[in-house]
Enzyme design. Structure first.
Site, mmCIF file in Angstrom:
data_model
loop_
_atom_site.group_PDB
_atom_site.id
_atom_site.type_symbol
_atom_site.label_atom_id
_atom_site.label_comp_id
_atom_site.label_asym_id
_atom_site.label_seq_id
_atom_site.Cartn_x
_atom_site.Cartn_y
_atom_site.Cartn_z
ATOM 1 N N LYS A 78 0.817 -1.229 0.000
ATOM 2 C CA LYS A 78 0.000 0.000 0.000
ATOM 3 C C LYS A 78 0.844 1.270 0.000
ATOM 4 C CE LYS A 78 -4.437 -1.531 1.758
ATOM 5 N NZ LYS A 78 -4.193 -2.951 2.118
ATOM 6 N N GLU A 114 -10.525 7.016 4.188
ATOM 7 C CA GLU A 114 -11.178 6.060 5.063
ATOM 8 C C GLU A 114 -10.223 4.885 5.245
ATOM 9 O OE1 GLU A 114 -11.487 6.155 1.835
ATOM 10 O OE2 GLU A 114 -10.995 4.044 1.414
ATOM 11 N N SER A 166 1.878 -9.670 -1.051
ATOM 12 C CA SER A 166 1.535 -8.248 -0.913
ATOM 13 C C SER A 166 1.878 -7.660 0.448
ATOM 14 C CB SER A 166 0.045 -8.047 -1.201
ATOM 15 O OG SER A 166 -0.743 -8.900 -0.394
HETATM 16 C C1 LIG Z 1 -5.007 -4.011 1.727
HETATM 17 C C2 LIG Z 1 -4.262 -5.231 1.398
HETATM 18 C C3 LIG Z 1 -4.616 -6.040 0.308
HETATM 19 C C4 LIG Z 1 -5.829 -5.780 -0.540
HETATM 20 O O1 LIG Z 1 -5.791 -4.646 -1.307
HETATM 21 P P1 LIG Z 1 -5.693 -4.678 -2.900
HETATM 22 O O2 LIG Z 1 -6.017 -3.301 -3.294
HETATM 23 O O3 LIG Z 1 -6.670 -5.701 -3.401
HETATM 24 O O4 LIG Z 1 -4.310 -5.074 -3.236
HETATM 25 C C5 LIG Z 1 -3.833 -7.135 0.008
HETATM 26 N N1 LIG Z 1 -2.758 -7.458 0.761
HETATM 27 C C6 LIG Z 1 -2.386 -6.714 1.820
HETATM 28 C C7 LIG Z 1 -1.197 -7.135 2.598
HETATM 29 C C8 LIG Z 1 -3.127 -5.578 2.176
HETATM 30 O O5 LIG Z 1 -2.761 -4.858 3.244
#
Ligand SMILES: *Cc1c(COP(=O)(O)O)cnc(C)c1O
Length: 402
Positions: free
Chosen positions: A94, A116, A382
């Site tokens: 993010k 938000e 992610s």
């Molecule tokens: C917020 C989050 C997501 C989901 O958000 P996307 O916009 O779908 O990528 C995925 N993985 C992590 C670690 C997150 O914090």
């Protein structure tokens, strides 16, 4: 030759029939201003240079690719690799778009960031950006989420953000969006509303995708360096869809690479038990854009469930809705159990505790490895799972067998 990315979306923000910008009239000029600023700045060498500097010296980019050889051996079949977005500062992808949104705000002369947040991950990333750029930060969060996600509330406050509790309706993410939009209108001259995924009205799905594209650009080059070729399959979890779009963007013009989005199937395929929007949704509007949507019997956004609160959204980014229609990306789902199993497996066998969100992509790779001997699968890790360890161990113990 980024032919797809150059031609999509249209100038007014449509990915096929999805996307657009349905805004309350007072916000129209502000979103227009953001779109124009982005158009100009994304072509400015000074802006690009500043963003590169931040990514390298603050965020810790480039993040590596790891070969999960133990996991590959255990699954049998394909070789599994992970793009390590968990190694970003603040522990997830993010920050890639939050730092860029902060820089955009600075170039636009804004003095405040607002948004938000659901589980608090976007709020923490945006509060980090605000601290870095010396800006104020206002985060709207449902009271239920505030109680559930106390460490992230503490982080946001330490980083200097004001956390505004939202106490109406379901007191969760959807109400937090409504509350934040309302509070934004009177301060839009001085404030940038920074959306947390490839969702919301144009230009956010375009901007956030392009800010996340760095993940795919790095990954393509790194994977070629490591293996001499492209991956056969590329996969990522899909909530709003930003980490997935970032990685997919790097491979979208490589027709030989198959792309796989993994939605959360929660506890069952019954409405209310999952958040698999593309698998089960219908066309609809939410938060100012047209997309696929999980609807209740009155046509309103339905309640959703998943073990991964970052995937907990009844809509999905318009580009994913579009790519499911064209067939360029395959969408599938992994349930809570599979994600948990993957969470334990990556921890135990690779020494990496993944976020429960990312564990959905790991689960898909583990499932597909068996069916694809000799192939390679690149997944987007992610985020890291530190935020999830108390919940997981208190609820499920230390392994799948506990
Ligand atoms: C917020 C989050 C997501 C989901 O958000 P996307 O916009 O779908 O990528 C995925 N993985 C992590 C670690 C997150 O914090």
């Amino acid at each position: 030759m980024a032919s797809y990315l150059k031609s999509t979306p249209t100038r007014d923000g449509f990915f096929g029939k999805y996307g657009g910008a349905m805004l309350p009239p007072p916000l129209i000029p502000h979103f227009k201003e953001i779109g124009e600023a982005y158009d100009k700045l994304s072509k400015s060498s000074e802006f690009v240079r500043d963003l590169r500097y931040i990514r390298k010296h603050f965020q810790g980019r480039p993040t590596p690719i790891s070969h999960f050889s133990n996991l590959s051996d255990i699954c049998g079949g394909a070789q599994i690799y992970g793009k390590r977005e968990d190694l970003n500062h603040t522990g997830a992808h993010k920050l890639n778009h939050c730092m860029a949104e902060g820089l955009l705000a600075k170039y636009m002369g804004k003095t405040k960031l607002m948004a938000e947040t659901g589980a608090g991950q976007h709020g923490v990333a945006l509060a980090t950006a605000a601290a870095y750029f010396g800006m104020e930060c206002e985060i709207h969060m449902g009271e239920i989420d505030i109680a559930k996600e106390a460490p992230n509330v503490t982080r946001m406050k330490l980083l200097g953000a004001t956390v505004v509790p939202v106490g109406f309706g379901g007191r969760s993410l959807k109400e937090a969006v409504d509350s934040a939009f309302g509070a934004y209108i009177p301060q839009a001259d001085t404030t940038l509303f920074a959306i947390g995924s490839v969702v919301g009205p144009h230009p956010f799905p375009l901007m956030v995708r392009n800010f996340q594209h760095v993940v795919g650009i790095e990954a393509r080059e790194q994977f070629m360096d490591m293996t001499g070729g492209l991956p056969d399959m590329v996969t990522a979890c899909v909530g709003g869809g930003s980490n997935a779009m970032g990685l997919f963007a790097g491979f979208i013009d490589d027709e030989e690479v198959s792309l796989h989005g993994v939605e959360p199937m929660g506890t069952s395929s019954n409405l209310g038990d999952h958040a698999a929007t593309i698998s089960f949704g219908e066309d609809g509007d939410i938060h100012g854009f047209h997309t696929l949507l999980l609807k209740d019997k009155d046509g309103e956004p339905a309640p959703v469930h998943t073990i991964a609160s970052g995937l907990d959204y009844p809509g999905v980014g318009p580009e994913h809705a579009h790519l499911s229609t064209t067939g360029r990306v395959n969408y599938t789902a992994a349930n809570d159990k599979e994600a948990l199993n993957a969470f334990y497996a990556l921890s135990r066998h690779e020494g990496i505790i993944p976020a429960l969100e990312s564990a959905h992509a790991v689960a898909f790779a583990m499932r597909e490895a068996k069916n694809n001997p000799g192939k390679s699968i690149l997944l987007n890790l992610s985020g890291r799972g530190d935020k999830d360890i108390d919940y997981v161990t208190e609820t499920f113990g230390y392994s799948v067998d506990d």
